[in-house]
Design an enzyme around this catalytic site. Structure first.
Site, PDB file in Angstrom:
ATOM      1  N   HIS A  15       0.776  -1.095  -0.012  1.00  0.00           N
ATOM      2  CA  HIS A  15      -0.055   0.019   0.018  1.00  0.00           C
ATOM      3  C   HIS A  15       0.826   1.116  -0.086  1.00  0.00           C
ATOM      4  O   HIS A  15       0.741   2.242  -0.863  1.00  0.00           O
ATOM      5  CB  HIS A  15      -0.975   0.020   1.408  1.00  0.00           C
TER       6      HIS A  15
ATOM      7  N   LYS B 123     -16.110  -8.102   3.969  1.00  0.00           N
ATOM      8  CA  LYS B 123     -15.088  -8.154   4.889  1.00  0.00           C
ATOM      9  C   LYS B 123     -15.734  -8.161   6.430  1.00  0.00           C
ATOM     10  O   LYS B 123     -16.008  -6.711   6.593  1.00  0.00           O
ATOM     11  CB  LYS B 123     -13.971  -7.644   4.885  1.00  0.00           C
TER      12      LYS B 123
ATOM     13  N   ARG C 191      -2.084  -6.274  -8.109  1.00  0.00           N
ATOM     14  CA  ARG C 191      -1.066  -7.336  -8.217  1.00  0.00           C
ATOM     15  C   ARG C 191      -1.358  -8.385  -8.880  1.00  0.00           C
ATOM     16  O   ARG C 191      -2.301  -8.952  -9.076  1.00  0.00           O
ATOM     17  CB  ARG C 191      -1.056  -7.891  -6.655  1.00  0.00           C
TER      18      ARG C 191
ATOM     19  N   SER D 122      -3.003  -7.786   2.900  1.00  0.00           N
ATOM     20  CA  SER D 122      -3.278  -7.582   4.351  1.00  0.00           C
ATOM     21  C   SER D 122      -3.794  -8.835   4.917  1.00  0.00           C
ATOM     22  O   SER D 122      -3.441  -9.113   6.100  1.00  0.00           O
ATOM     23  CB  SER D 122      -4.231  -6.494   4.483  1.00  0.00           C
TER      24      SER D 122
HETATM   25  O1  PNS Z   1      -8.973  -3.000   0.301  1.00  0.00           O
HETATM   26  P1  PNS Z   1     -10.150  -3.317  -0.218  1.00  0.00           P
HETATM   27  O2  PNS Z   1     -10.831  -4.134   0.738  1.00  0.00           O
HETATM   28  O3  PNS Z   1      -9.930  -4.039  -1.537  1.00  0.00           O
HETATM   29  O4  PNS Z   1     -11.056  -2.011  -0.248  1.00  0.00           O
HETATM   30  C1  PNS Z   1     -12.432  -2.132  -0.949  1.00  0.00           C
HETATM   31  C2  PNS Z   1     -13.011  -0.561  -0.693  1.00  0.00           C
HETATM   32  C3  PNS Z   1     -13.377  -0.349   0.819  1.00  0.00           C
HETATM   33  C4  PNS Z   1     -12.390   0.356  -1.567  1.00  0.00           C
HETATM   34  C5  PNS Z   1     -14.528  -0.902  -1.416  1.00  0.00           C
HETATM   35  O5  PNS Z   1     -15.070  -1.974  -0.891  1.00  0.00           O
HETATM   36  C6  PNS Z   1     -15.442   0.409  -1.430  1.00  0.00           C
HETATM   37  O6  PNS Z   1     -15.208   1.152  -2.309  1.00  0.00           O
HETATM   38  N1  PNS Z   1     -16.527   0.339  -0.397  1.00  0.00           N
HETATM   39  C7  PNS Z   1     -17.403   1.338  -0.182  1.00  0.00           C
HETATM   40  C8  PNS Z   1     -18.640   0.861  -0.953  1.00  0.00           C
HETATM   41  C9  PNS Z   1     -18.676   1.035  -2.425  1.00  0.00           C
HETATM   42  O7  PNS Z   1     -18.408   2.243  -3.010  1.00  0.00           O
HETATM   43  N2  PNS Z   1     -18.373  -0.190  -2.854  1.00  0.00           N
HETATM   44  C10 PNS Z   1     -18.053  -0.245  -4.459  1.00  0.00           C
HETATM   45  C11 PNS Z   1     -19.274  -0.090  -5.284  1.00  0.00           C
HETATM   46  S1  PNS Z   1     -19.931  -1.493  -5.968  1.00  0.00           S
END
Ligand code: PNS
Length: 161
Positions: free
Chosen positions: A18, A42, A92, A130
């Site tokens: 990150h 999650k 990745r 992570s």
């Molecule tokens: O590190 P991650 O878990 O891949 O991050 C995912 C994250 C938090 C960026 C994603 O789940 C997110 O944007 N969540 C907010 C809700 C949303 O907008 N979801 C995508 C629309 S389908």
């Protein structure tokens, strides 16, 4: 060029992969905001949001154009409210591609004004995630080469407390 780019993620915990993406985004945009969002896939976070905010602030303290935040709700709504035209995501190998492609297209449909930009992680971080850090930490292994030293201390504090 967009003034502000959002780099969203769960960052549970933030890794050196990150940090690499943050550092490279900080050379591409005047302002970068690292934003902790809620991934509904999650459950039961490893680190509380406050610890993740502290960890991200500690590892970006030397990057003056990087700020750290959290958001609830939809990413594109947060991006629009912040006046950000770009969402950064790290990629990745090929494992991330299907998921990222799907989310990027959904976000574009939700708001065509917000562009998603992918940065490839460095080769040496391409295995890192992570979830690997969480697994190693929970099982008592040495995770110090996967995260920034300040983040390692925060994880140790959480596990010890
Ligand atoms: O590190 P991650 O878990 O891949 O991050 C995912 C994250 C938090 C960026 C994603 O789940 C997110 O944007 N969540 C907010 C809700 C949303 O907008 N979801 C995508 C629309 S389908």
């Amino acid at each position: 060029m967009a003034e502000l780019a959002i780099y969203p993620g769960s960052f549970d915990p933030p890794t050196l992969g990150h940090l690499d993406v943050i550092e490279r985004a900080a050379t591409l945009f005047p302002q970068v905001r690292v934003a902790i969002g809620m991934n509904s896939g999650k459950q039961a976070p490893f680190l509380p949001v406050e610890s993740r905010l502290r960890a991200l602030r500690a590892m970006t303290v030397n990057l003056p154009n990087v700020s750290v935040d959290q958001f609830d709700g939809l990413l594109v709504q947060y991006a629009k409210a912040q006046g950000a035209g770009v969402i950064i995501r790290g990629l990745r190998l090929t494992a991330d591609f299907d998921y990222e492609f799907q989310i990027a297209l959904a976000n574009r449909r939700l708001d065509p004004d917000v562009e998603t930009l992918f940065l490839m992680t460095k080769w040496e971080h391409s295995y890192l995630s992570s979830s690997i850090v969480r697994e190693v930490a929970r099982l008592g292994g040495d995770y110090s080469s996967f995260v920034h030293p300040e983040v390692a201390a925060i994880i140790a504090g959480e596990l010890g407390g």
